[in-house]
Scaffold this active site. Structure first.
Site, mmCIF file in Angstrom:
data_model
loop_
_atom_site.group_PDB
_atom_site.id
_atom_site.type_symbol
_atom_site.label_atom_id
_atom_site.label_comp_id
_atom_site.label_asym_id
_atom_site.label_seq_id
_atom_site.Cartn_x
_atom_site.Cartn_y
_atom_site.Cartn_z
ATOM 1 N N ASP A 1 0.858 -1.178 0.000
ATOM 2 C CA ASP A 1 0.000 0.000 0.000
ATOM 3 C C ASP A 1 0.900 1.236 0.000
ATOM 4 O O ASP A 1 2.130 1.132 0.013
ATOM 5 C CB ASP A 1 -0.956 -0.029 1.192
ATOM 6 C CG ASP A 1 -0.233 0.085 2.525
ATOM 7 O OD1 ASP A 1 1.006 0.258 2.535
ATOM 8 O OD2 ASP A 1 -0.897 -0.009 3.571
ATOM 9 N N ASP B 1 -8.058 -6.896 0.190
ATOM 10 C CA ASP B 1 -7.129 -7.173 1.288
ATOM 11 C C ASP B 1 -7.831 -6.810 2.572
ATOM 12 O O ASP B 1 -8.665 -5.884 2.594
ATOM 13 C CB ASP B 1 -5.850 -6.332 1.186
ATOM 14 C CG ASP B 1 -6.089 -4.902 1.621
ATOM 15 O OD1 ASP B 1 -6.639 -4.113 0.833
ATOM 16 O OD2 ASP B 1 -5.764 -4.562 2.781
ATOM 17 N N CYS C 1 -15.052 -27.726 6.930
ATOM 18 C CA CYS C 1 -13.747 -27.257 6.438
ATOM 19 C C CYS C 1 -12.759 -28.420 6.416
ATOM 20 O O CYS C 1 -12.739 -29.253 7.323
ATOM 21 C CB CYS C 1 -13.234 -26.146 7.349
ATOM 22 S SG CYS C 1 -11.623 -25.501 6.866
ATOM 23 N N CYS D 1 -9.382 -27.866 6.188
ATOM 24 C CA CYS D 1 -8.035 -27.358 6.471
ATOM 25 C C CYS D 1 -7.374 -28.223 7.539
ATOM 26 O O CYS D 1 -8.042 -28.975 8.251
ATOM 27 C CB CYS D 1 -8.070 -25.887 6.896
ATOM 28 S SG CYS D 1 -8.419 -25.574 8.645
ATOM 29 N N CYS E 1 -8.897 -27.876 11.066
ATOM 30 C CA CYS E 1 -10.217 -28.497 11.259
ATOM 31 C C CYS E 1 -10.146 -30.011 11.161
ATOM 32 O O CYS E 1 -10.983 -30.715 11.725
ATOM 33 C CB CYS E 1 -11.222 -27.933 10.261
ATOM 34 S SG CYS E 1 -11.659 -26.218 10.665
ATOM 35 N N HIS F 1 -6.891 -21.313 10.334
ATOM 36 C CA HIS F 1 -8.223 -21.690 9.821
ATOM 37 C C HIS F 1 -8.875 -20.539 9.082
ATOM 38 O O HIS F 1 -9.401 -20.714 7.980
ATOM 39 C CB HIS F 1 -9.163 -22.187 10.921
ATOM 40 C CG HIS F 1 -10.579 -22.173 10.425
ATOM 41 N ND1 HIS F 1 -11.044 -23.101 9.521
ATOM 42 C CD2 HIS F 1 -11.590 -21.276 10.600
ATOM 43 C CE1 HIS F 1 -12.293 -22.793 9.190
ATOM 44 N NE2 HIS F 1 -12.644 -21.691 9.834
#
Lengths: 384, 384
Positions: B93, B272, B310, B312, B315, B341
């Protein structure tokens, strides 16, 4: 019993021992270093991180887990290994070390200790039987007898009282443990703890008393509490000779790589210490070339890994400059990376130790390791 | 130039766009959500965690990196992607948002802004040319023009001044950027930023001014600063129509899953936000069934994963009960698991969005997602 607890010896190299220990949650190889997951997690590490680093057994602190989340909750969620999503061997200490080190908050008598929670000041009591019950609920594969760890230095009277109480509590705890196991067998192993501060005659008495009870394994407590490295080595040497060879020997709270090597040389099989991760969180990691204070300015532009000789995933990817910058910005990521590397370093050291013993060259390995470790070229620290 | 910066469109579904952006450090797919690595790391995440979660581009904050470790140091260590051990696309930025939000520490004039470091109070100055130089030294693939982001609410006079300065600085910065690229081509892309608060006529003026300069991509700034969701949606809708279709459109600082879906529906390509990891550190994660305040007591005995839908690695392995316990013991491991997560959740959402657009069913996907997301069954939060 679910499974027999068993120590299997693979190789003895002078006094150094390479073996394995069978538990309800599987095997771990010895000499083993147990990362300390005080409240159910090794700080800034995940269970999969610990696996990746090669850890095979982790430790939980009974005092902390009893207070929060509570032993019944852990039991109801499947026991410590399941609660931690670790699913491998675990060990719990007796809580004695924590309780006795909070002298302002605890009061000991011959039956046990009354103490206040460091969270909320609530009053609690531990004694030999109660600690066995708590540890069984937490559900580790190896649990420790309730013992009295005296501070260093301790006068001989206090040390002798510690030996007497430790023996008394070991007996009472063992009776209670056997009764509970008879009613509800779990395969849990119970270890005894030898106390006696740095007094050879007290260590001898304590060792003979504890060994006579026939525990599944024997621990040497009351070291790494402030004594010199020479006192630690001497005390270990004249204590370990009383501990039987057919069971694991555990040196509690140790320690630095050089102390581990010394103790392995004396025949110790198990270690635990918060050092790798605690020091990581203060800006220091262990490396093959000695301790590295990575928070220092001399790392600010250093694109090398924390340890140029390490193949852990942190050293393969991240620079000292990056980790140092993150550390100085109080970024959690710095603590993650440093904790991971140092945990890997200790596990890798144990793997190398086991291999060296297996190949009958432990003393050569020890000498070579220390030569490189002590020949620091990059920076120094007062931690080592 | 090292490599051409390029936006490639794969599919347009009504106004939603699926495409990819080519940069010197490789390709990222759009719509993309960029995790925010303020000081060079996404908090409590490692670069390999970010990769595993599916992130393809991350953001660094120019203000923070300029102060520490300094843009020259990052340049000398290989640039941001190398310094972070990320090696993939990055964006910085302009620093404007940080500087202007510290009103007590900054003073703006038509040329730029003088501000004090939040670290040590030292005085610094940013203007259009200086920010371009800093960002080029940091070395992201995409850099942002220096802009004036006004707070919400802002009266029309202040908002108009922000538009005027933003245009003036965009022109000056672009001239300086082109000169520097001519001397030393890097392949870096420069994006312009549209301001104008929630005033349609100011947004139109700003968009037309910025677009006329022909930046590599165009961003909508000044939203997600406190306005209502309706104001955000309205402002986005009447601003985005002025942004060309052949370049990436970036909605800065957004946001919540429902806001991302709304913006994608309007044709936004890049996002973002610190939300996934910041909220994780306060005890809340995003799940397919809505926000979950995992620190709450109703998770204390809950053996389910954070998000039952989920896949991931968190999880698949850890329970709410465990993560809740660690969070309440201030264990860093809780922040690691929750941040992982939620980062995965956002990256997985973007993957699903791209797939839905590719298959021409984005609006159906959006409706289905929100039906499940808003039909919370377990607990509620004031964060959503």
């Amino acid at each position: 019993m679910k499974k027999e607890f068993e120590y299997v010896s693979h190789k003895v190299d002078r006094s150094a021992r390479f073996g394995e220990v069978h538990t309800p949650h599987g095997i771990f190889h010895t000499p083993a270093f147990m990362p300390v997951g005080t409240s159910g997690a090794v700080k800034a590490m995940t269970s999969s991180d610990l696996e990746e680093c090669g850890a095979e057994i982790i430790l939980g602190n009974t005092y902390h887990l009893y207070l929060r989340p509570g032993e019944k909750r852990i039991r109801d969620l499947g026991g410590l290994a399941e609660f931690n999503a670790w699913h491998k061997p675990t060990l719990t200490d007796s809580g004695g070390f924590q309780v006795f080190s909070m002298q302002d908050l605890s009061k000991v008598d011959d039956d046990g200790v009354t103490f206040r929670s460091h969270h909320d000041g609530s009053e609690h009591r531990f004694n030999a039987e109660k600690v066995i019950e708590i540890e069984r609920d937490i559900g580790a594969d190896i649990i420790m007898s309730f013992d009295q760890c005296v501070p260093y230095p301790a006068d001989k009277g206090l040390a002798a009282a510690g030996v007497r109480r430790t023996f008394d509590w070991a007996k009472k705890g063992q009776v209670h443990f056997r009764k509970l196991e008879a009613d509800n067998p779990t395969g849990t192993a119970l270890f005894g703890i030898v106390q006696g501060s740095v007094y050879p005659e007290l260590r001898k008495i304590s060792a003979e008393q504890i060994v006579a009870l026939g525990f599944d394994g024997n621990a040497i407590g009351g070291l790494a509490v402030g004594e010199s490295k020479e006192e630690m080595a001497d005390t270990l040497a004249y204590t370990i000779r009383y501990l039987p060879e057919d069971r694991p020997r555990y040196l509690m709270g140790v320690g630095y790589p050089e102390d581990i090597l010394m103790a392995v040389s004396n025949g110790v099989d198990m270690f635990d210490c918060v050092l790798p991760t605690r020091n990581a969180r203060t800006g220091m990691v262990f490396t093959s070339e000695g301790p590295l204070v990575f928070r220092n300015a001399d790392c600010a532009d250093d694109n090398r890994p924390l340890d140029p000789n390490c193949d852990c995933k942190v050293c393969r990817r991240y620079s000292r400059a990056y980790i140092r910058h993150l550390y100085n910005q109080s970024e959690i990521t710095a603590l993650i990376l440093a904790s991971y590397h140092s945990t890997y370093f200790f596990q890798n050291l144990m793997k190398d130790i086991r291999q060296a013993i297996g190949e009958g060259r432990f003393e050569v390995f020890r000498k070579d390791f220390l030569n490189r470790y002590r020949n620091q070229t990059f920076n120094s620290t007062d931690d080592a």
